[in-house]
Design a protein around this motif. Structure first.
Motif, short mmCIF file in Angstrom:
data_model
loop_
_atom_site.label_atom_id
_atom_site.label_comp_id
_atom_site.label_asym_id
_atom_site.label_seq_id
_atom_site.Cartn_x
_atom_site.Cartn_y
_atom_site.Cartn_z
N ALA A 70 0.84 -1.20 0.00
CA ALA A 70 0.00 0.00 0.00
C ALA A 70 0.88 1.25 0.00
N ARG A 71 1.90 1.29 0.86
CA ARG A 71 2.81 2.44 0.90
C ARG A 71 3.49 2.65 -0.46
N GLU A 72 3.94 1.54 -1.06
CA GLU A 72 4.63 1.63 -2.35
C GLU A 72 3.71 2.20 -3.43
N LYS A 73 2.42 1.96 -3.32
CA LYS A 73 1.46 2.42 -4.33
C LYS A 73 0.83 3.76 -3.97
N GLY A 74 1.23 4.35 -2.83
CA GLY A 74 0.72 5.66 -2.43
C GLY A 74 -0.59 5.62 -1.67
N ALA A 75 -0.98 4.45 -1.16
CA ALA A 75 -2.24 4.31 -0.42
C ALA A 75 -2.01 4.47 1.07
N ASN A 76 -2.90 5.19 1.73
CA ASN A 76 -2.80 5.31 3.19
C ASN A 76 -3.93 4.55 3.88
N GLY A 77 -4.65 3.72 3.10
CA GLY A 77 -5.71 2.90 3.66
C GLY A 77 -5.77 1.54 2.98
N VAL A 78 -6.08 0.51 3.77
CA VAL A 78 -6.22 -0.86 3.26
C VAL A 78 -7.53 -1.41 3.81
N MET B 139 -8.38 -4.06 -0.81
CA MET B 139 -8.50 -2.87 -1.63
C MET B 139 -7.59 -1.80 -1.02
N LEU B 140 -6.82 -1.14 -1.86
CA LEU B 140 -5.96 -0.05 -1.42
C LEU B 140 -6.65 1.27 -1.78
N PHE B 141 -6.61 2.22 -0.88
CA PHE B 141 -7.25 3.51 -1.15
C PHE B 141 -6.49 4.64 -0.47
N SER B 142 -6.79 5.84 -0.92
CA SER B 142 -6.19 7.04 -0.34
C SER B 142 -7.31 7.92 0.20
N MET B 143 -7.16 8.35 1.46
CA MET B 143 -8.16 9.22 2.08
C MET B 143 -7.46 10.46 2.60
N PRO B 144 -8.23 11.48 2.96
CA PRO B 144 -7.61 12.69 3.51
C PRO B 144 -6.78 12.36 4.75
N GLU B 145 -5.64 12.99 4.85
CA GLU B 145 -4.70 12.73 5.96
C GLU B 145 -5.34 12.96 7.32
N ALA B 146 -6.20 13.98 7.44
CA ALA B 146 -6.85 14.28 8.72
C ALA B 146 -7.75 13.12 9.16
N ALA B 147 -8.44 12.49 8.21
CA ALA B 147 -9.31 11.36 8.54
C ALA B 147 -8.48 10.17 9.02
N LEU B 148 -7.35 9.94 8.36
CA LEU B 148 -6.46 8.84 8.78
C LEU B 148 -5.93 9.11 10.19
#
Length: 191
Positions: A87-95, A158-167
């Motif tokens: 996930a990190r390699e693909k730019g995702a901050n959510g799994v 599933m890999l996804f990207s969400m707003p940093e504040a939500a993470l």
């Protein structure tokens, strides 16, 4: 020249050895191309879509990943860590873990499983006769080293990207829940 040939031969042997050792197999099907995250970046791991801290409209689906490995070499935690690394390699901050499957693939002796020891027979010099030592060896060798079942664990996510504040809020909430659980266990232990 001779030193160069030796170095190349050593590199080739290392590469072959690396390819023949056990590994976690990872396949990725991407939808979005994002730059990789730093190695220490937080990645939220969720087991239900309803636990993702933002609605679907606020996160970007990046792709699907499938990771699998044998229990004779890896634990579920190690395979999940490989999914997070991907996930990190693909730019995702959510799994979002969609499934975890275990399929029995066989059995092995305990000495073939990583980090486990097989029973051993050690002679003890107690000045006993050969008959006693032979009897002890027969008793030991009549026991069967139990076979341990091995499984292939497959994680689909599933890999996804969400707003940093939500993470960040999600991680803090999870850490708070862990602290709360520890406090409950501590109070129970004190009783």
């Amino acid at each position: 020249m001779n030193r160069t040939v030796k170095t190349l031969a050593l590199l080739l042997m290392s590469a072959v050895l690396g390819m023949t050792t056990a590994c976690i197999s990872v396949t990725y099907e991407g939808v979005e191309d994002l730059p990789p995250l730093p190695s220490g970046a937080k990645v939220g791991v969720y087991y239900e879509k309803s636990l993702i801290p933002v609605p679907e409209s606020q996160y970007t689906r990046i792709g699907e990943v499938t990771a699998s490995g044998s229990t004779s070499s890896f634990t579920l935690t190690q395979i999940k860590a490989r999914v997070v690394e991907e996930a990190r390699e693909k730019g995702a901050n959510g799994v979002l873990i969609q499934s975890v499957d275990m399929k029995k693939t066989g059995e092995v002796r305990s000495d073939q499983v990583k980090n486990l020891n097989a029973p051993t027979w050690t002679t003890v010099d107690n000045s006993a006769s050969n008959i006693t030592q032979e009897r002890d060896m027969l008793i030991y060798s009549s026991g069967k080293d139990p076979d341990i079942p091995t499984y292939t664990i497959t994680i689909k996510a599933m890999l996804f990207s969400m707003p940093e504040a939500a993470l960040k809020a999600s991680v803090e909430r999870a850490q708070g829940a862990d602290t709360e659980k520890k406090d409950v266990y501590k109070r129970q232990a004190e009783k």
